[in-house]
Motif scaffolding. Structure first.
Motif, PDB file in Angstrom:
ATOM      1  N   LYS A 146       0.833  -1.200   0.000  1.00 59.86           N
ATOM      2  CA  LYS A 146       0.000   0.000   0.000  1.00 59.86           C
ATOM      3  C   LYS A 146       0.873   1.257   0.000  1.00 59.86           C
ATOM      4  CE  LYS A 146      -3.843  -2.257   2.404  1.00 59.86           C
ATOM      5  NZ  LYS A 146      -4.686  -2.273   3.628  1.00 59.86           N
ATOM      6  N   ASP A 147       1.969   1.207   0.739  1.00 60.56           N
ATOM      7  CA  ASP A 147       2.862   2.372   0.797  1.00 60.56           C
ATOM      8  C   ASP A 147       3.421   2.721  -0.577  1.00 60.56           C
ATOM      9  OD1 ASP A 147       2.487   2.675   3.491  1.00 60.56           O
ATOM     10  OD2 ASP A 147       4.312   1.611   4.077  1.00 60.56           O
TER      11      ASP A 147
ATOM     12  N   LEU B 233       0.658   4.248  -2.753  1.00 64.96           N
ATOM     13  CA  LEU B 233       0.370   5.626  -2.334  1.00 64.96           C
ATOM     14  C   LEU B 233       1.460   6.588  -2.794  1.00 64.96           C
ATOM     15  CD1 LEU B 233      -0.960   4.945   1.286  1.00 64.96           C
ATOM     16  CD2 LEU B 233      -2.303   5.755  -0.660  1.00 64.96           C
TER      17      LEU B 233
ATOM     18  N   GLU C 216      -4.933   9.260   2.675  1.00 60.95           N
ATOM     19  CA  GLU C 216      -5.425   8.173   3.511  1.00 60.95           C
ATOM     20  C   GLU C 216      -5.533   6.881   2.707  1.00 60.95           C
ATOM     21  OE1 GLU C 216      -6.040   8.345   6.718  1.00 60.95           O
ATOM     22  OE2 GLU C 216      -5.559  10.483   6.854  1.00 60.95           O
ATOM     23  N   GLU C 217      -5.342   5.748   3.380  1.00 62.91           N
ATOM     24  CA  GLU C 217      -5.472   4.447   2.718  1.00 62.91           C
ATOM     25  C   GLU C 217      -6.863   4.245   2.146  1.00 62.91           C
ATOM     26  OE1 GLU C 217      -4.309   1.003   4.838  1.00 62.91           O
ATOM     27  OE2 GLU C 217      -2.223   1.657   5.132  1.00 62.91           O
TER      28      GLU C 217
ATOM     29  N   LEU D 232      -7.046   4.761  -1.492  1.00 67.16           N
ATOM     30  CA  LEU D 232      -6.524   3.626  -2.246  1.00 67.16           C
ATOM     31  C   LEU D 232      -7.585   2.538  -2.354  1.00 67.16           C
ATOM     32  CD1 LEU D 232      -4.223   2.117  -3.647  1.00 67.16           C
ATOM     33  CD2 LEU D 232      -3.370   1.458  -1.379  1.00 67.16           C
TER      34      LEU D 232
ATOM     35  N   THR E  70      -6.570  -8.793  -2.603  1.00 65.86           N
ATOM     36  CA  THR E  70      -6.043  -8.111  -1.420  1.00 65.86           C
ATOM     37  C   THR E  70      -5.185  -9.075  -0.616  1.00 65.86           C
ATOM     38  OG1 THR E  70      -8.026  -6.728  -1.273  1.00 65.86           O
ATOM     39  CG2 THR E  70      -6.636  -6.870   0.694  1.00 65.86           C
TER      40      THR E  70
ATOM     41  N   GLY F 262      -0.862  -5.368   0.875  1.00 65.32           N
ATOM     42  CA  GLY F 262      -1.219  -4.575  -0.285  1.00 65.32           C
ATOM     43  C   GLY F 262      -2.101  -5.354  -1.236  1.00 65.32           C
TER      44      GLY F 262
END
Length: 242
Positions: free
Chosen positions: A62-63, A66, A76-77, A80, A103, A108
């Motif tokens: 996820k990082d 982003l 914010e997540e 995403l 997922t 991520g």
């Protein structure tokens, strides 16, 4: 990058997601029916799908998503998750049991569908006559090049992906033709250098040329049968039987 999965084709060059209206025959570059419709995705959702396909089958954190899709912004997540939901809806991917965008808990997402690289099929990528002809060496990595246009950048969907902080998302382009190889900067922030000199227009590359993208230095290599260095004999010391 042009990749087919199921009845869809993602085209990075035109930034389109296309869906065929008929069946697709194996080995045919375009939908067999000859008809395709564009599937709408917001720019951010398209970027996420493009990255996941380019990095398949690996999990993309996820990082990373982003940072790549919203560079320099605090997001914010939830944003995403909304974009991933948009992709799944566009692809008809069941949110509760997705088969395309999966997922990975606490990490991520990953692209899980079978996919075919159409550019690899159509142009043979870096392989010609059964072996690689052109490549860049970067640190301990070999980055293959193919005939035609090779986009170099930090974006994971680049044909030549160099993940360095000084490299722009779209940094340079290497164009290979049967006659020559040339490199051109694409308006990068930190510049493209050939043998230490910053270039402002297309520049010829030859085997052994040093090419620096920002602060990341690579070496362009080309295999030429006529110019290949012969194999050196191994010299072994004779043992003393004294």
């Amino acid at each position: 990058m042009r990749v087919r999965f199921g009845s869809y084709v993602l085209d990075s060059g035109s930034r389109e997601l296309l869906k065929s209206e008929g069946s697709i025959q194996a080995g045919v570059p375009e939908p067999a029916s000859g008809r395709a419709t564009a599937v709408h995705l917001s720019p951010k959702a398209f970027d996420i799908l493009e990255i996941l396909i380019a990095r398949r089958p690996n999990v993309v954190s996820k990082d990373v998503l982003l940072q790549e899709v919203w560079p320099g912004k605090v997001v914010e997540e939830a944003n995403l998750a909304i974009a991933v939901g948009e992709i799944r809806k566009a692809l008809g991917d069941e949110p509760k049991s997705p088969a395309i965008i999966v997922t990975v808990s606490r990490r991520g997402y990953r692209f899980a569908a079978d996919a075919q690289d159409l550019e690899r099929s159509e142009r043979g990528t870096a392989v010609r006559d059964g072996y690689a002809r052109w490549w860049l060496t970067w640190n301990d990595k070999t980055l293959p090049l193919h005939e035609g246009e090779n986009l170099v950048g930090r974006h994971p969907a680049s044909a030549v992906w160099i993940n360095g902080s000084s490299v722009s998302r779209t940094h340079a382009q290497i164009v290979i033709t049967p006659a020559e190889v040339r490199i051109e900067d694409r308006g990068s922030r930190n510049g493209t250098f050939v043998d230490g000199t910053r270039i402002g227009k297309p520049h010829l590359l030859v085997d052994g040329t040093s090419v620096t993208f920002g602060s990341e230095t690579t070496t362009f290599r080309q295999w030429l049968d006529d110019a290949a260095v012969g194999t050196e004999p191994v010299r072994r010391e004779k043992k003393n039987r004294g």
